[in-house]
Design a protein around this motif. Structure first.
Motif, mmCIF file in Angstrom:
data_model
loop_
_atom_site.group_PDB
_atom_site.id
_atom_site.type_symbol
_atom_site.label_atom_id
_atom_site.label_comp_id
_atom_site.label_asym_id
_atom_site.label_seq_id
_atom_site.Cartn_x
_atom_site.Cartn_y
_atom_site.Cartn_z
ATOM 1 N N TYR A 1 9.221 -2.273 10.436
ATOM 2 C CA TYR A 1 9.172 -1.909 8.910
ATOM 3 C C TYR A 1 10.695 -1.985 8.374
ATOM 4 C CZ TYR A 1 7.811 0.029 4.385
ATOM 5 O OH TYR A 1 7.471 0.320 3.126
ATOM 6 N N LYS A 2 11.306 -0.976 9.616
ATOM 7 C CA LYS A 2 12.968 -0.669 9.160
ATOM 8 C C LYS A 2 13.625 -1.856 9.418
ATOM 9 C CE LYS A 2 16.426 2.431 8.837
ATOM 10 N NZ LYS A 2 16.587 3.279 7.608
ATOM 11 N N GLU A 3 13.224 -2.635 10.478
ATOM 12 C CA GLU A 3 13.967 -4.007 10.608
ATOM 13 C C GLU A 3 14.069 -5.038 9.297
ATOM 14 O OE1 GLU A 3 12.806 -6.045 14.164
ATOM 15 O OE2 GLU A 3 13.493 -4.481 15.542
ATOM 16 N N THR B 1 12.563 3.134 5.230
ATOM 17 C CA THR B 1 11.009 3.721 6.065
ATOM 18 C C THR B 1 10.323 3.762 5.004
ATOM 19 O OG1 THR B 1 11.677 5.984 5.576
ATOM 20 C CG2 THR B 1 12.676 5.254 7.683
ATOM 21 N N PRO B 2 8.738 3.918 5.422
ATOM 22 C CA PRO B 2 7.748 3.784 4.552
ATOM 23 C C PRO B 2 7.848 5.192 3.736
ATOM 24 C CG PRO B 2 7.015 3.217 6.916
ATOM 25 C CD PRO B 2 8.322 3.419 6.856
ATOM 26 N N PRO C 1 -2.436 7.585 3.462
ATOM 27 C CA PRO C 1 -1.707 8.338 4.458
ATOM 28 C C PRO C 1 -1.042 7.031 5.450
ATOM 29 C CG PRO C 1 -3.730 9.514 4.378
ATOM 30 C CD PRO C 1 -3.805 8.396 3.420
ATOM 31 N N ILE C 2 0.224 7.080 5.517
ATOM 32 C CA ILE C 2 0.953 6.057 6.451
ATOM 33 C C ILE C 2 0.026 5.825 7.558
ATOM 34 C CG2 ILE C 2 3.020 5.186 7.552
ATOM 35 C CD1 ILE C 2 3.231 5.895 4.396
ATOM 36 N N MET D 1 0.708 -1.212 0.035
ATOM 37 C CA MET D 1 -0.049 0.072 0.038
ATOM 38 C C MET D 1 0.961 1.175 0.034
ATOM 39 S SD MET D 1 -3.407 -0.835 2.514
ATOM 40 C CE MET D 1 -2.498 -1.673 3.627
ATOM 41 N N VAL D 2 1.928 1.110 0.604
ATOM 42 C CA VAL D 2 2.982 2.217 0.654
ATOM 43 C C VAL D 2 3.451 2.627 -0.672
ATOM 44 C CG1 VAL D 2 5.231 3.224 1.515
ATOM 45 C CG2 VAL D 2 3.690 2.474 3.098
#
Length: 334
Positions: free
Chosen positions: A310-312, A317-318, A290-291, A283-284
């Motif tokens: 998400y970062k891991e 990042t989004p 919007p996040i 979706m991003v």
């Protein structure tokens, strides 16, 4: 495929005429196409980027009437069995390709081919792309869901990863249609052919992932239960819980938790989070939602937790992913 292209492949070329008479392999590789330094290390001929002087994709018919000796290459190759069948030995494993089958060979994959008869047409599709590899295709397939990740992990030994994939195509589908369009475009050499061929190649690789059927080994009763749970996670990732699954399958929650960890290699919570993030990233990168709304949509209530995980998983990042997706979209429309 057009009749003109098929006639082109059926017609005997000079190498084939010679092999048909001698029944022996006639070398069709120029010395400038062989990397002598790598060939010495690999103990077989290693083909370099000779074929890509003015193009990104190189397509040719595999010569018939004689076996082809073991070799390897510094680029990726697809062997498409247009009609008939052939035997190919790939990294020591004997494979039989039949009409419609496609074999994808990674860089450095050693292979040889048996003799093709007059009605056996094998098409070699060679291409360069440093961002494409067997591992990348596996990762792309796994990213569809945690269910497929589990299946692939049971099928592919990571410590001895295969350098090839075989896609069986017995009844015809979109993959075969795209292959035929790609080959037609190459053989007929129309205006803007290279650009169109590159686009077809991207479509083809994505379709292969979508149509790649993962075959699993025999499963135990506990594994069959876990497969059901993984399917449940894939379908109902927004609201599913271990408590509800324990009730559904009539198991003690703690027992089910331990069994899940044993079979999958990660906890139920970790697996559920991964599935949610797979959908979040889609979706991003493909919408302007919007996040904050995406976080709510996938069933995560803690925003800090979402950004950390998400970062891991994606090492970005989004916001960075969305910016890159916007840039890719602009470039594609130029």
């Amino acid at each position: 495929m057009s009749p003109k292209t098929l006639d082109y492949f059926l017609e005997l070329n000079p190498i084939e005429k010679a092999q048909k008479n001698s029944k022996h392999f006639e070398n069709d590789i120029p010395m400038s196409a062989i990397n002598n330094q790598l060939s010495f290390k690999a103990e077989v001929p290693v083909l370099n980027n000779y074929y890509f002087k003015n193009k990104d994709v190189f397509i040719r018919k595999h010569n018939r009437f004689a076996p082809y000796p073991t070799h390897t290459h510094t680029f990726l190759e697809m062997n498409y069995m247009l009609q008939g069948e052939c035997v190919e030995i790939v990294d020591g494993e004997t494979l039989q390709l039949k009409t419609g089958d496609l074999l994808l060979l990674d860089v450095g994959c050693k292979h040889s081919l048996g003799q093709l008869s007059e009605n056996d047409i094998l098409v070699n599709i060679m291409f360069r792309d440093q961002d494409i590899s067997i591992n990348m295709l596996n990762d792309l397939r796994r990213n569809q869901s945690v269910f497929y990740e589990f299946l692939l992990n049971r099928t592919i030994k990571k410590e001895n990863q295969r350098k090839f994939m075989i896609f069986q195509n017995r009844n015809g589908n979109e993959v075969q249609d795209t292959l035929n369009h790609l080959i037609d475009e190459y053989i007929q050499s129309k205006e803007f052919a290279n650009t169109i061929i590159k686009s077809y190649l991207s479509i083809l690789l994505t379709q292969l992932i979508r149509n790649y059927n993962v075959k699993t080994k025999d499963t135990s009763q506990s594994q069959r239960l876990i497969l059901k749970i993984l399917k449940d996670i894939t379908k109902n990732y927004q609201h599913i819980s271990l408590e509800a699954l324990a009730v559904k399958y009539n198991y003690n929650k703690n027992y089910l938790s331990n069994l899940f960890k044993k079979e999958v290699g990660k906890t139920f919570s970790e697996t559920l989070t991964q599935e949610r993030l797979i959908h979040a990233r889609t979706m991003v990168t493909s919408t302007m939602i919007p996040i904050s709304d995406i976080i709510e949509e996938i069933g995560i209530t803690n925003k800090n937790f979402f950004y950390k995980k998400y970062k891991e998983i994606y090492h970005t990042t989004p916001g960075e992913d969305r910016t890159q997706a916007d840039k890719d979209s602009i470039s594609a429309n130029l």
